[in-house]
Design an enzyme around this catalytic site. Structure first.
Site, short mmCIF file in Angstrom:
data_model
loop_
_atom_site.label_atom_id
_atom_site.label_comp_id
_atom_site.label_asym_id
_atom_site.label_seq_id
_atom_site.Cartn_x
_atom_site.Cartn_y
_atom_site.Cartn_z
N HIS A 122 0.77 -1.07 0.00
CA HIS A 122 0.12 -0.01 -0.01
C HIS A 122 0.89 1.40 0.04
CE1 HIS A 122 -4.28 1.67 0.91
NE2 HIS A 122 -3.64 2.58 0.72
N HIS A 129 1.76 5.02 -2.21
CA HIS A 129 1.30 6.29 -2.93
C HIS A 129 2.64 6.76 -3.51
CE1 HIS A 129 -3.12 6.18 -1.67
NE2 HIS A 129 -2.77 5.96 -0.45
N ARG A 162 2.82 8.97 -6.07
CA ARG A 162 2.34 10.23 -6.50
C ARG A 162 2.67 10.60 -7.89
NH1 ARG A 162 -1.13 10.48 -2.79
NH2 ARG A 162 -0.37 11.35 -0.65
N ASP A 212 -8.37 3.29 -4.04
CA ASP A 212 -7.75 3.91 -2.75
C ASP A 212 -7.63 5.14 -2.94
OD1 ASP A 212 -6.84 3.16 -0.11
OD2 ASP A 212 -5.02 4.40 -0.91
N ASP A 249 0.92 2.27 3.83
CA ASP A 249 -0.07 3.46 3.24
C ASP A 249 1.00 4.78 3.19
OD1 ASP A 249 -2.21 5.07 2.17
OD2 ASP A 249 -3.28 4.67 4.08
N HIS A 294 3.37 13.93 1.59
CA HIS A 294 2.81 15.30 1.19
C HIS A 294 3.78 16.17 1.86
CE1 HIS A 294 -1.34 13.90 0.29
NE2 HIS A 294 -1.38 13.38 1.29
O1 DOR Z 1 -4.14 9.16 4.69
C1 DOR Z 1 -4.43 8.76 3.48
N1 DOR Z 1 -3.70 9.39 2.48
N2 DOR Z 1 -5.45 8.13 3.18
C2 DOR Z 1 -5.68 7.98 1.91
O2 DOR Z 1 -6.74 7.02 1.56
C3 DOR Z 1 -5.11 8.40 0.71
C4 DOR Z 1 -3.87 8.87 0.96
C5 DOR Z 1 -3.21 9.71 0.07
O3 DOR Z 1 -3.14 9.58 -1.01
O4 DOR Z 1 -2.71 10.65 0.40
ZN ZN Z 2 -6.76 4.26 1.60
#
Ligand code: DOR
Ligand code: ZN
Length: 425
Positions: free
Chosen positions: A61, A63, A65, A152, A305, A309
């Site tokens: 899991h 991201h 980006r 997601d 996850d 950011h």
């Molecule tokens: O905390 C999160 N960040 N939850 C999500 O479902 C998406 C993810 C994100 O893409 O930043």
């Molecule tokens: Zn999620």
């Protein structure tokens, strides 16, 4: 590709049950030999006495980006963070820009990932633009190389689309991974709907928002006799729902993330948006239930996850986007908050971070068995270190373990036979 001989390591490979001293020989991108007192002519020989050798971690899991928000992270930087955390395979989530809901974007990610320091697997979207009003061409996404399906970042609001995706995915050999959330219940909430939200005077996200989603996916899996994987479980009720479904023979599997077994809603009382993610940090009772779920196998895997950011994005507590990074601290968090607390053995932790997620995604890694890809890590299970976000390898710094002392330090990562991280002294 260099030949690497790792000697005198404590080999911990839950997939084969190996948990003893030994040597590993890596050549031609695979585990060419594993045993004791191995002798080979190599370019690199490592004395790994005092270190654990384990399969490279699989983080299902993440991201990355990329495409679209590369100021936060990109495929190359995200995989550098992975390598530093001992993660050799990642599942990239589809809430990119454009959304990974088309074959061009799947191919773009896989093509760019060829030069990256980790194996990148793609989760494509279930619905176009994650908007829940048109199903993607799932077969085309599979043919382009995606291994999983998810919206997601958002749930699939239209239950009929979710049912259709769950029924189609097994025929395509794909895994459906679900972000469980009732958007109507969660609307406007920024942290868990509990004591901290009351104290801070902000709107909360009730546990029920997640639990309604979990219950729906289980109902669909049961009704259609198809599998579902539940993402980032954070509540006691979702653990109970999954436990009950498993007992009834429903093909449900689940993951949680380190922040849910390490922290509670108390962490947001400082009004620091770096502790805000979705689902949010919950109560101590939830945290304990997550640990219980990991212990009895209700929760199959640990994923991060990883959701980068920038500091600018995270500047305002109330308006900042949700998400925390995690790949450089996940193993240490598992050792610190699970193994050292006596909740599980190191082998059990490694299994939930390598063999299990590999199996859930159907990808050929997660084991040190002879012939497996040379995805191997060396780490010191006892080294204490303080997380300094300035020294992390990804682009963003939104780490819930910042300035915290963790136990367990990755020293050396080999991905597909390539040395991608080396901090051996
Ligand atoms: O905390 C999160 N960040 N939850 C999500 O479902 C998406 C993810 C994100 O893409 O930043
Ligand atoms: Zn999620």
């Amino acid at each position: 590709m260099v030949k690497i001989l790792i000697k005198n390591a404590h080999i911990c490979d839950p997939a084969t049950g190996m948990d003893c001293k030994g040597d590993i020989f890596l050549a031609d991108g695979i585990i060419a030999d594993i045993g004791s007192r191995l002798e080979y002519e190599t370019e690199v020989t490592i004395d790994a006495a005092g270190l654990i050798a384990a399969p490279g971690l699989v983080d299902m899991h993440v991201h990355l980006r990329d495409p679209g928000q590369t100021e936060k992270e990109d495929i190359i930087s995200g995989c550098k963070a992975a390598a530093a955390g001992g993660v050799t395979s990642v599942l990239a989530m589809p809430n990119t820009s454009p959304t990974t809901d088309n074959t061009e974007t799947v191919r773009y990610i896989l093509d760019k990932a060829k030069d990256a320091d980790a194996h990148v697997y793609v989760s494509a979207a279930i619905t176009k633009g994650l908007q829940s009003d048109m199903l993607c061409d799932l077969q085309a996404l599979k043919e382009a190389g995606a291994v999983a399906l998810s919206d997601d970042g958002r749930p699939v609001v239209d239950t009929a689309f979710m049912a259709q995706a769950m029924q189609t995915a097994p025929q395509l050999g794909m895994t459906v991974v679900s972000h469980c959330e009732d958007l109507y219940l969660a609307k406007g909430g920024i942290i868990h709907d509990g004591a901290a939200a009351k104290k801070l005077g902000v709107k909360g996200i009730p546990a029920a928002a997640e639990d309604c989603g979990t219950a729906r996916e289980i109902a669909l899996a049961a009704a259609y006799h198809v599998p579902i994987h539940i993402c980032h479980v954070s509540t006691a009720t979702s653990v109970a729902l999954i436990r009950d479904a498993k007992r009834r023979g429903v093909a449900v599997t689940a993951e949680t993330a380190p922040h849910y077994f390490a922290l509670t809603e108390e962490a947001v009382l400082t009004r620091d948006a770096d502790y805000r993610m979705n689902p949010p940090l919950r109560t101590e009772a939830d945290r304990r239930a997550i640990i219980g779920g990991l212990k009895d196998g209700t929760l199959d895997a640990i994923a991060t996850d990883h959701a980068p950011h920038t500091p600018r994005d995270k500047a305002n507590f109330e308006t900042a986007p949700n998400g925390v990074i995690g790949m450089e601290t996940s193993l240490a968090a598992g050792i610190t908050f699970l193994v050292k607390q006596g909740h599980c053995t190191l082998a059990q932790l490694i299994e939930k971070m390598s063999a299990k997620p590999a199996q859930l995604l159907g990808i050929p890694t997660g084991s040190l068995k002879k012939g497996s890809p040379a995805d191997v890590i060396l780490f010191d299970e006892n080294e204490e270190w303080t997380v300094d976000v300035e020294r992390l390898h990804g682009k963003s710094k939104n780490c819930v373990f910042k300035n915290k002392k963790l136990i367990g330090k990755v020293k050396f990562t080999v991905c597909g036979g390539k040395i991608v991280f080396n901090q051996l002294d």
